[in-house]
Design a protein around this motif. Structure first.
Motif, PDB file in Angstrom:
ATOM      1  N   MET A   1       0.907  -1.374   0.190  1.00  0.00           N
ATOM      2  CA  MET A   1       0.040  -0.140  -0.336  1.00  0.00           C
ATOM      3  C   MET A   1       0.950   1.598   0.056  1.00  0.00           C
ATOM      4  N   SER A   2       0.482   1.493  -0.946  1.00  0.00           N
ATOM      5  CA  SER A   2       1.572   3.621  -0.795  1.00  0.00           C
ATOM      6  C   SER A   2       1.182   4.402   0.656  1.00  0.00           C
ATOM      7  N   ARG A   3       2.371   4.931   0.387  1.00  0.00           N
ATOM      8  CA  ARG A   3       2.023   5.636   2.175  1.00  0.00           C
ATOM      9  C   ARG A   3       1.282   7.389   1.520  1.00  0.00           C
ATOM     10  N   THR A   4       0.257   7.979   2.522  1.00  0.00           N
ATOM     11  CA  THR A   4       0.109   9.112   2.469  1.00  0.00           C
ATOM     12  C   THR A   4       0.699  10.334   2.871  1.00  0.00           C
ATOM     13  N   PHE A   5       1.017  11.063   2.289  1.00  0.00           N
ATOM     14  CA  PHE A   5       1.738  11.801   3.565  1.00  0.00           C
ATOM     15  C   PHE A   5       0.672  13.610   3.080  1.00  0.00           C
ATOM     16  N   GLU A   6       0.565  14.050   4.915  1.00  0.00           N
ATOM     17  CA  GLU A   6      -0.168  14.602   5.409  1.00  0.00           C
ATOM     18  C   GLU A   6       0.531  15.848   5.930  1.00  0.00           C
ATOM     19  N   THR A   7       1.106  15.606   6.667  1.00  0.00           N
ATOM     20  CA  THR A   7       1.638  16.443   7.888  1.00  0.00           C
ATOM     21  C   THR A   7       3.393  16.734   6.679  1.00  0.00           C
ATOM     22  N   VAL A   8       4.235  17.727   6.509  1.00  0.00           N
ATOM     23  CA  VAL A   8       5.672  17.232   5.791  1.00  0.00           C
ATOM     24  C   VAL A   8       6.417  18.228   6.893  1.00  0.00           C
ATOM     25  N   GLY A   9       7.399  17.879   7.464  1.00  0.00           N
ATOM     26  CA  GLY A   9       8.204  19.425   7.570  1.00  0.00           C
ATOM     27  C   GLY A   9       9.000  19.775   6.968  1.00  0.00           C
ATOM     28  N   VAL A  10      10.088  20.624   7.134  1.00  0.00           N
ATOM     29  CA  VAL A  10      10.481  21.476   6.274  1.00  0.00           C
ATOM     30  C   VAL A  10      12.222  21.477   7.653  1.00  0.00           C
ATOM     31  N   VAL A  11      13.190  21.453   7.320  1.00  0.00           N
ATOM     32  CA  VAL A  11      13.780  21.495   8.323  1.00  0.00           C
ATOM     33  C   VAL A  11      15.109  22.958   7.636  1.00  0.00           C
ATOM     34  N   GLY A  12      14.905  24.480   7.779  1.00  0.00           N
ATOM     35  CA  GLY A  12      15.558  25.180   7.395  1.00  0.00           C
ATOM     36  C   GLY A  12      15.099  25.737   6.174  1.00  0.00           C
ATOM     37  N   LEU A  13      15.297  27.056   6.516  1.00  0.00           N
ATOM     38  CA  LEU A  13      14.210  28.176   5.590  1.00  0.00           C
ATOM     39  C   LEU A  13      14.827  28.733   5.001  1.00  0.00           C
ATOM     40  N   GLY A  14      16.029  28.493   4.682  1.00  0.00           N
ATOM     41  CA  GLY A  14      16.547  30.005   3.564  1.00  0.00           C
ATOM     42  C   GLY A  14      16.427  29.691   2.063  1.00  0.00           C
ATOM     43  N   VAL A  31       3.062  21.876   7.073  1.00  0.00           N
ATOM     44  CA  VAL A  31       4.260  22.240   7.703  1.00  0.00           C
ATOM     45  C   VAL A  31       4.304  22.442   8.311  1.00  0.00           C
ATOM     46  N   VAL A  32       5.532  21.910   8.685  1.00  0.00           N
ATOM     47  CA  VAL A  32       6.286  22.128  10.064  1.00  0.00           C
ATOM     48  C   VAL A  32       7.627  22.633   9.956  1.00  0.00           C
ATOM     49  N   GLY A  33       7.691  24.328   9.217  1.00  0.00           N
ATOM     50  CA  GLY A  33       9.112  24.366   9.518  1.00  0.00           C
ATOM     51  C   GLY A  33      10.543  24.679  10.464  1.00  0.00           C
ATOM     52  N   VAL A  34      11.284  23.957  10.244  1.00  0.00           N
ATOM     53  CA  VAL A  34      12.140  24.013  11.467  1.00  0.00           C
ATOM     54  C   VAL A  34      13.685  24.773  11.132  1.00  0.00           C
ATOM     55  N   GLU A  35      13.165  26.304  12.192  1.00  0.00           N
ATOM     56  CA  GLU A  35      15.301  26.631  11.886  1.00  0.00           C
ATOM     57  C   GLU A  35      16.027  26.668  13.510  1.00  0.00           C
ATOM     58  N   VAL A  36      16.980  27.058  12.878  1.00  0.00           N
ATOM     59  CA  VAL A  36      17.715  27.099  14.408  1.00  0.00           C
ATOM     60  C   VAL A  36      17.466  27.678  15.316  1.00  0.00           C
ATOM     61  N   ASP A  37      16.849  29.084  15.100  1.00  0.00           N
ATOM     62  CA  ASP A  37      16.425  30.062  15.908  1.00  0.00           C
ATOM     63  C   ASP A  37      15.889  30.732  15.947  1.00  0.00           C
ATOM     64  N   ALA A  38      15.051  32.289  16.755  1.00  0.00           N
ATOM     65  CA  ALA A  38      14.385  33.228  16.224  1.00  0.00           C
ATOM     66  C   ALA A  38      14.069  33.570  15.150  1.00  0.00           C
ATOM     67  N   GLN A  39      15.744  34.418  15.264  1.00  0.00           N
ATOM     68  CA  GLN A  39      16.422  35.180  13.833  1.00  0.00           C
ATOM     69  C   GLN A  39      16.212  34.555  12.088  1.00  0.00           C
ATOM     70  N   ALA A  40      16.528  33.490  12.431  1.00  0.00           N
ATOM     71  CA  ALA A  40      16.575  32.298  10.852  1.00  0.00           C
ATOM     72  C   ALA A  40      14.605  31.957  10.786  1.00  0.00           C
ATOM     73  N   LEU A  41      13.918  31.963  12.090  1.00  0.00           N
ATOM     74  CA  LEU A  41      12.608  31.629  11.665  1.00  0.00           C
ATOM     75  C   LEU A  41      11.967  32.632  10.754  1.00  0.00           C
ATOM     76  N   GLU A  42      12.474  33.451  11.397  1.00  0.00           N
ATOM     77  CA  GLU A  42      11.657  35.360  11.271  1.00  0.00           C
ATOM     78  C   GLU A  42      12.242  35.432   9.645  1.00  0.00           C
ATOM     79  N   ARG A  43      13.661  35.101   9.023  1.00  0.00           N
ATOM     80  CA  ARG A  43      14.142  35.900   8.250  1.00  0.00           C
ATOM     81  C   ARG A  43      12.527  34.659   7.124  1.00  0.00           C
ATOM     82  N   GLY A  44      12.506  32.903   7.524  1.00  0.00           N
ATOM     83  CA  GLY A  44      11.778  32.447   6.358  1.00  0.00           C
ATOM     84  C   GLY A  44      11.150  32.906   6.461  1.00  0.00           C
ATOM     85  N   ARG A  45      10.152  33.020   7.411  1.00  0.00           N
ATOM     86  CA  ARG A  45       8.535  33.216   7.465  1.00  0.00           C
ATOM     87  C   ARG A  45       8.318  35.113   6.428  1.00  0.00           C
TER      88      ARG A  45
END
Ligand code: CAA
Length: 285
Positions: A1-14, A31-45
């Motif tokens: 049976m094939s997988r279904t992908f409903e929640t995906v993570g992205v690490v690194g938001l450059g 989507v769960v977007g992960v970055e190393v710190d608040a500043q990098a998260l803000e940049r990704g957003r």
């Protein structure tokens, strides 16, 4: 049976990771977007905001649509928030030691059936898979810059990839509006292997004084029908990334079309990396 992908993570938001997060969110995935710190998260957003704002200003997206896309992305500084992800894609800098540390952690945090993918353009997917206890569920999922616009995804399978995994990831690429091609784990896969030889050759022609930067750019746009000339494209990709990909390609192919043109190294050393630093072959505002 094939997988279904409903929640995906992205690490690194450059540039790439943020674009990839937008692609998944636009298609309705959580989507769960992960970055190393608040500043990098803000940049990704900020990357996602600018890209979706541009779509709003062109009348391609409503303001409510933009808010929905942003609402589907949870921005976080913690890898633990990836525990429910069905697939995680890594888009961090191209340093094998960073990938080793990250994939070791992802392997511990993510549920056993989750697929771990890398957006690497130059490193061995097989080596990255070997950092985990689930090499059968590790693939490359290589997007192109700008990710929300470019329609291709290279799905990279290794000799260790389990049956069905590359197919399911290719299906996910289709679901988010991309066209997948499946490729083996060889330096540069298909696109970069062909494209970087050409871009590097353009840099050599410039150094040889065959034509000016602007004339080479115009020649390839108007004579070969490409959307951008080679120097505009090198600046978009990033000269650091381009140089790195050429080095890896040269190491594997020993084909001198991939031996990085000295001017590429010189610009990288000077910190002139293209669009992301404000100047490369061209100046950018
Ligand atoms: N983010 C989101 N959307 C963007 C964008 C960005 N950074 N840049 C452009 N767009 C969107 C625009 O909003 C516009 O959308 P609509 O048609 O819906 O209005 C569309 O793209 C076209 O943009 P523009 O009109 O501003 O400009 P353009 O027509 O010159 O296209 C381009 C810009 C899409 C970048 C085009 O020039 C192009 O395709 N260039 C070639 C890019 C390329 O080859 N990329 C691959 C690089 S290799 C790589 O990435 C792999 C690697 O590992 C190194």
């Amino acid at each position: 049976m094939s997988r279904t992908f409903e929640t995906v993570g992205v690490v690194g938001l450059g540039t790439m990771g943020a674009g990839i997060a937008e692609v998944f969110a636009r298609a309705g995935l959580a989507v769960v977007g992960v970055e190393v710190d608040a500043q990098a998260l803000e940049r990704g957003r900020g990357h996602v905001l600018r890209s979706t704002d541009r779509a709003v200003s062109r009348g391609r997206l409503s303001e409510a649509g933009r808010d929905e896309i942003l609402g589907r992305i949870a921005f976080t500084g913690s890898l633990d928030d990836l525990r429910d992800a069905d697939l995680v894609i890594e888009a961090i800098p191209e340093v094998m030691e960073y990938k080793r540390a990250l994939f070791t952690d992802l392997d511990l945090v993510c549920k056993p059936e989750a697929v771990l993918a890398t957006n690497t353009s130059s490193l061995s997917v097989t080596a990255i898979a070997s950092f985990t206890a689930r090499p059968g569920q590790v693939v490359g999922m290589h997007f192109f810059n700008p990710a929300p616009v470019m329609r291709l995804v290279e799905v990279v399978r290794t000799v260790a990839t389990a049956g069905g995994v590359a197919e399911d990831v290719a299906e996910l690429a289709r679901r988010v509006g991309k066209t997948p091609v499946t490729v083996g784990d060889r330096a540069g896969f298909v696109v970069n292997r062909l494209l970087l030889g050409y871009l590097n050759h353009a840099a050599s022609l410039l150094e040889l004084g065959v034509a000016s930067r602007d004339d080479i750019d115009a020649a390839m746009r108007l004579g070969a029908g490409l959307p951008m000339g080679p120097f505009a494209l090198l600046d978009l990709i990033g000269l650091d990334v381009s140089h790195e990909v050429c080095e890896v390609l040269f190491e594997e192919s020993r084909d001198r079309v991939h031996a990085p043109a000295p001017i590429l190294r010189e610009l990288v050393t000077a910190g002139l990396l293209g669009r992301k630093s404000g100047r490369g072959f061209h100046a950018h505002e």
